[in-house]
Design an enzyme around this catalytic site. Structure first.
Site, PDB file in Angstrom:
ATOM      1  N   ASP A 119      50.903   5.590  79.117  1.00 34.94           N
ATOM      2  CA  ASP A 119      50.085   6.666  78.984  1.00 34.94           C
ATOM      3  C   ASP A 119      48.617   7.008  78.809  1.00 34.94           C
ATOM      4  OD1 ASP A 119      52.243   7.399  77.303  1.00 34.94           O
ATOM      5  OD2 ASP A 119      51.608   7.856  75.121  1.00 34.94           O
ATOM      6  N   LYS A 147      45.775  14.828  73.724  1.00 35.45           N
ATOM      7  CA  LYS A 147      46.734  14.995  74.676  1.00 35.45           C
ATOM      8  C   LYS A 147      48.221  15.973  73.101  1.00 35.45           C
ATOM      9  CE  LYS A 147      50.066  11.555  74.507  1.00 35.45           C
ATOM     10  NZ  LYS A 147      51.085  11.124  73.362  1.00 35.45           N
TER      11      LYS A 147
HETATM   12  O1  C5P Z   1      52.076   0.519  76.932  1.00 39.85           O
HETATM   13  P1  C5P Z   1      52.169   0.989  75.786  1.00 39.85           P
HETATM   14  O2  C5P Z   1      50.887  -0.608  75.125  1.00 39.85           O
HETATM   15  O3  C5P Z   1      51.120   2.407  75.179  1.00 39.85           O
HETATM   16  O4  C5P Z   1      53.396   0.572  74.908  1.00 39.85           O
HETATM   17  C1  C5P Z   1      53.138   0.787  73.113  1.00 39.85           C
HETATM   18  C2  C5P Z   1      54.629   0.289  72.991  1.00 39.85           C
HETATM   19  O5  C5P Z   1      55.416   1.381  72.694  1.00 39.85           O
HETATM   20  C3  C5P Z   1      55.609  -0.836  73.487  1.00 39.85           C
HETATM   21  O6  C5P Z   1      54.957  -2.088  74.091  1.00 39.85           O
HETATM   22  C4  C5P Z   1      56.684  -0.200  73.458  1.00 39.85           C
HETATM   23  O7  C5P Z   1      56.867  -0.366  72.029  1.00 39.85           O
HETATM   24  C5  C5P Z   1      56.621   1.028  73.055  1.00 39.85           C
HETATM   25  N1  C5P Z   1      56.995   2.110  74.007  1.00 39.85           N
HETATM   26  C6  C5P Z   1      58.468   2.282  74.805  1.00 39.85           C
HETATM   27  N2  C5P Z   1      58.403   2.693  75.997  1.00 39.85           N
HETATM   28  C7  C5P Z   1      57.588   3.211  76.112  1.00 39.85           C
HETATM   29  C8  C5P Z   1      56.672   3.940  75.930  1.00 39.85           C
HETATM   30  C9  C5P Z   1      56.134   2.405  75.188  1.00 39.85           C
HETATM   31  O8  C5P Z   1      59.400   1.401  74.390  1.00 39.85           O
HETATM   32  N3  C5P Z   1      57.874   4.218  77.687  1.00 39.85           N
END
Ligand code: C5P
Length: 279
Positions: A133, A9
């Site tokens: 995501d 993406k």
């Molecule tokens: O959800 P995911 O594990 O992909 O996110 C990785 C990291 O990115 C989270 O632990 C957080 O630190 C950060 N993040 C965030 N806000 C979001 C998505 C991700 O702060 N909307």
């Protein structure tokens, strides 16, 4: 054996609206898939294992494919028992969602192969439990993604919109938790354009450029250089980087700019010319 494509993406846009009580950031993103994709092969087996053709990619529980299998098994109540091989084409730590896409593809594949018939809502719930995501990739049409990214709303008016795109990524990657963590304290670099760019009514900007450019100024240089090239309609970073992209007037423009970038910046740049939101 069953084979599935797992597309990359781009974040056409990524706006941060604030910090949430759960530590995540409230975001407002425009996400679209690319014709660049990994391949996942599933074979029935006695246990679940993952093999990858790229040595940099972990094949243990830190890989989102294995996390997806574990999440699926929680709902299934049994073992999925799949030997999975992953052919990697999407660069890692690039902001192109490779790992998230692989996880979503694994959920879709497991649902089909094991005949579980989980509904889109049930799959979306599993996806959101693995990463912010991942729900987007269950039905990767051009979408507005809000909340922490997991609230996905397809933009019907742009269902058929498509554009040539050029991706450029240096060899280093960027950690997503680091980029979000550095957002609050980051300053803008002087002389760099962070403003909204408009393409066909879509408003494009990326708030994570601020922290990421401050740490990796070469990405800001790359953006400013892209914006000067003939045929570029918009140029910005995807997700938390380090991949930069340009929407171009034609595929020929994209190819010419890719060649020039390798010559003028770095012959080891990863370059990809393709299509955003392919039909
Ligand atoms: O959800 P995911 O594990 O992909 O996110 C990785 C990291 O990115 C989270 O632990 C957080 O630190 C950060 N993040 C965030 N806000 C979001 C998505 C991700 O702060 N909307």
């Amino acid at each position: 054996m069953s084979t599935y494509l797992s597309p990359a993406k781009v974040n056409l846009s990524l706006r941060i609206r604030g910090k949430r009580a759960d530590g995540y950031h409230e975001v407002d993103m425009l996400m679209a898939k690319l014709d660049l994709a990994d391949e996942l092969h599933f074979h029935n087996s006695r246990t679940t294992t993952l093999l990858c053709d790229d040595d940099h990619v972990p094949t243990d529980e830190s890989n989102l494919v294995i996390r997806a299998i574990l999440e699926f098994e929680k709902h299934y109540g049994r073992k999925a028992k799949q030997r999975i091989t992953l052919t990697k084409r999407i660069p890692w730590a690039a902001g192109l969602g490779g790992g998230s896409s692989n996880a979503a593809t694994t959920l879709l594949a497991a649902n089909e192969i094991l005949g579980t018939q989980y509904t889109p809502d049930e799959l979306a719930e599993m996806a959101a439990a693995i990463g912010s995501d991942i729900p987007f990739f269950l039905n990767p049409v051009l979408s507005r993604c809000q909340g922490r990214g997991e609230r996905v709303r397809p933009l019907e008016a742009y269902a058929e919109w498509t554009s040539p795109i050029l991706l450029l990524k240096p060899q280093f990657g960027v950690s997503t938790p680091w980029a979000y963590g550095a957002y609050e304290v980051a300053r803008r670099l002087r002389g760099v354009m962070y403003d909204v760019q408009t393409v066909n009514g879509l408003r494009l900007s990326n708030d994570l450029e601020q922290p990421v450019f401050a740490k990796f100024p070469v990405l800001a240089l790359l953006k400013m250089w892209l914006l000067e090239q003939a045929g570029v309609q918009a140029a910005l970073m995807s997700g938390s980087g380090s991949c930069m992209f340009a929407l171009t007037e034609s595929a020929e423009h994209a190819q010419r700019i890719a060649d020039d970038a390798k010559q003028q910046f770095d012959p080891t740049l990863f370059a990809y010319c393709g299509t955003v939101n392919p039909q």
